[in-house]
Design an enzyme around this catalytic site. Structure first.
Site, mmCIF file in Angstrom:
data_model
loop_
_atom_site.group_PDB
_atom_site.id
_atom_site.type_symbol
_atom_site.label_atom_id
_atom_site.label_comp_id
_atom_site.label_asym_id
_atom_site.label_seq_id
_atom_site.Cartn_x
_atom_site.Cartn_y
_atom_site.Cartn_z
ATOM 1 C CG ASP A 196 0.790 6.026 -2.412
ATOM 2 O OD1 ASP A 196 0.208 6.800 -3.197
ATOM 3 O OD2 ASP A 196 0.293 4.944 -2.031
ATOM 4 C CG HIS A 243 -3.293 6.761 -3.923
ATOM 5 N ND1 HIS A 243 -2.303 5.894 -3.500
ATOM 6 C CD2 HIS A 243 -4.352 5.997 -4.257
ATOM 7 C CE1 HIS A 243 -2.745 4.649 -3.579
ATOM 8 N NE2 HIS A 243 -3.993 4.675 -4.038
ATOM 9 C CG ASN A 333 -8.679 -1.014 -6.965
ATOM 10 O OD1 ASN A 333 -8.722 -1.726 -5.972
ATOM 11 N ND2 ASN A 333 -8.201 0.219 -6.946
ATOM 12 C CB SER A 412 -4.996 1.900 -2.849
ATOM 13 O OG SER A 412 -4.287 1.623 -4.021
#
Length: 523
Positions: A196, A243, A333, A412
């Site tokens: 990530d 994130h 998404n 996520s």
């Protein structure tokens, strides 16, 4: 025309028109499942090597990924043996290409990989014709070191008031505390790698694994990679955004805030920084996967991806799973009838998001993928399959961010809930392989009763951590592998749950309408 001839004529016309209508059905279904491969600006049009791309014709050096012949992992008994086989094959087959690069001015080797047989080259296009690369022994194709965009969370949705409970609402809804209590584990001994934006290792709710506590680079538990996939020497743990810390907290976060955040807080948490606020490259993601395997990860979390089907990402995911690692990926998404790679690769456990009421979130992706959407697929893939595999809470999820906490939505955020659950299952049944763990997860997932909008986008259903834990702890009484395989085959082969069925039904309806008209004319 006699009445008998008229009758036979009407029958002939009816059959002919019905056949035409039915012939339109599979065409319409396939046309509706291209996964964005032709319209996506990151894809080439009909040229899998991308060598015809105008962006390669500038008078500048370009980064390309050279893909070489892949091997098959047949009769390889362990994950470590699989990794060694992949590495040996890469070393052997890449030798002619590396020799060419060494002897050719204008070609520099940036990085080489074995999790997929590939080499990243920087090529001066004024001095070297890219087509020369395809003539080298063992080379199969050449493509851009394409980018995967940074995850963009959907707009926040209203959530119920926070409860004073010791765990988040999401963890409660998965029945995770019951697993902790029944099996006396919170994931200890299981190694989870998150790929990530990075992680705030100083956060009071997070602890990053290291094999040398005196080394600030956290060797073994931290790595960062540049756009060519090269490790960044001397990098210390940090988050390029928020994130990665949020995702890590949902997997392994503690309760310093008074609320338990992580599904499996005792796991050994690894973090590979492959993303920035601008996104990642193919080489960064592959480098992260390879590093995770080298660090003996049991589960890899990929809360990242790019919309569409990217066959370049099949082999890296597939080889990771063949190395006895569970790969869990967000489905994206972009809403109904979409999905993102690498999460939508068949071997990955793909994850969609549900809200606090158990409804699939409006932003959560989901679709039926045909083999034809991928351009190139392994021979053992089904003709079609549905994504996501399962769904989990992904709306207004509270977790860690650098120096604090935040609530964020997205697939996520749903994905680490599934990753943490799989870590718990692995702790309960450490000898289970990825197929066993996935079977337990999908066989015990719960689909809500009643008429739910976008029902097909639940996949196998909402994850039930306690039921899945019971399944791996007592496989003889809870999960029948034959039944699991039959269920997977049924999901792969059936078009009854296809989100594109409306397209096919419309095509069939046109044929029926034509037939009805012809019937009346024949009369």
């Amino acid at each position: 025309m006699s009445s008998t001839r008229s009758l036979w004529y009407r029958i002939f016309v009816l059959c002919l028109c019905l056949c035409v209508g039915m012939a339109l059905v599979p065409t319409a279904v396939i046309a509706g499942t291209d996964g964005g491969t032709t319209d996506d600006p990151n894809r080439s049009e009909g040229d899998d090597t991308f060598l015809g791309d105008d962006r390669f014709e500038s008078n500048a050096s370009v980064d390309v990924v050279v893909r070489l012949e892949e091997t098959t992992l047949v009769d390889v008994e362990s994950g470590s043996a699989a990794e060694q086989h992949l590495e040996d094959h890469a070393n052997e087959t890449q030798a002619p290409l590396l020799e060419y690069a060494h002897e050719t001015a204008g070609v520099d080797v940036r990085e080489s990989f074995w999790v997929t047989n590939a080499v990243v080259l920087e090529v001066d296009t004024d001095r070297v014709d890219l087509e020369e690369l395809e003539a080298i022994a063992n080379v199969e194709s050449v493509h851009r070191n394409f980018e995967l965009p940074a995850p963009e969370p959907p707009a926040p949705q209203a959530a119920p008031e926070s409860s004073p409970d010791r765990t988040t609402d999401a963890i409660d809804s998965l029945d995770v505390p019951a697993v902790w209590d029944e099996y006396d584990t919170r994931g200890g001994g299981v190694r989870v790698a998150v790929l990530d934006t990075g992680v705030d290792a100083d956060h009071p709710d997070l602890e990053l694994y290291t094999d040398d506590p005196s080394d600030p680079t956290s060797p073994g538990g931290w790595a960062a990679f540049d756009e060519d996939g090269e490790p960044i020497e001397g990098s210390t743990p940090h988050d390029a955004g928020t994130h990665g810390t949020h995702v890590s907290g949902t997997i392994a976060g503690g309760n310093a805030s008074g609320t338990q955040l992580g599904v499996a807080p005792d796991v050994e948490l690894l973090h590979g920084q492959v993303l920035t606020d601008e996104g990642a490259t193919f080489a960064q993601v592959v480098a992260g996967l390879e590093w995770a395997l080298e660090q003996d990860a049991d589960v890899i979390n990929l809360s990242l991806g790019t919309t569409g089907t990217y066959p370049e990402l099949i082999d890296p995911v597939r080889h990771a799973v063949e190395s006895d690692v569970v790969v869990v990926g967000a489905i994206g998404n972009d809403g109904p009838e979409t999905s993102g790679s690498p999460g939508n690769v068949y071997e990955a456990v793909s994850v969609g998001a549900v809200d606090h009421d158990g409804e699939v979130a409006p932003f959560s992706g989901g679709e039926r993928l045909e083999r034809t959407a991928w351009e190139d697929t392994p021979g053992d893939w089904p003709d079609a399959y549905d994504v996501p595999t399962v769904v989990a809470p992904g709306v207004d999820i509270k977790s860690t961010v650098p120096a604090g906490y935040a609530r964020q939505p997205g697939t996520s955020m749903a994905t680490p809930h599934v990753t943490g659950t799989i870590a718990l299952l692995s702790a309960i049944a450490p000898d289970s392989d990825p197929e066993d763990l996935e079977a337990a997860l999908v066989e015990t997932a719960q689909k809500p009763d009643g008429d739910h909008e976008r029902a097909s986008h639940y996949g196998h259903g909402i994850v039930d951590a306690k039921a899945a834990a019971d399944a791996v702890a007592h496989p003889e009484s809870t999960v029948d592998p034959a039944a699991s395989e039959a269920d997977n085959d049924e999901r792969a082969d059936s078009i009854a749950v296809s989100p594109h069925l409306g397209i096919g039904a419309t095509a069939g309806g046109i044929g029926v309408a034509i037939a009805a008209f012809a019937w009346r004319r024949a009369r």
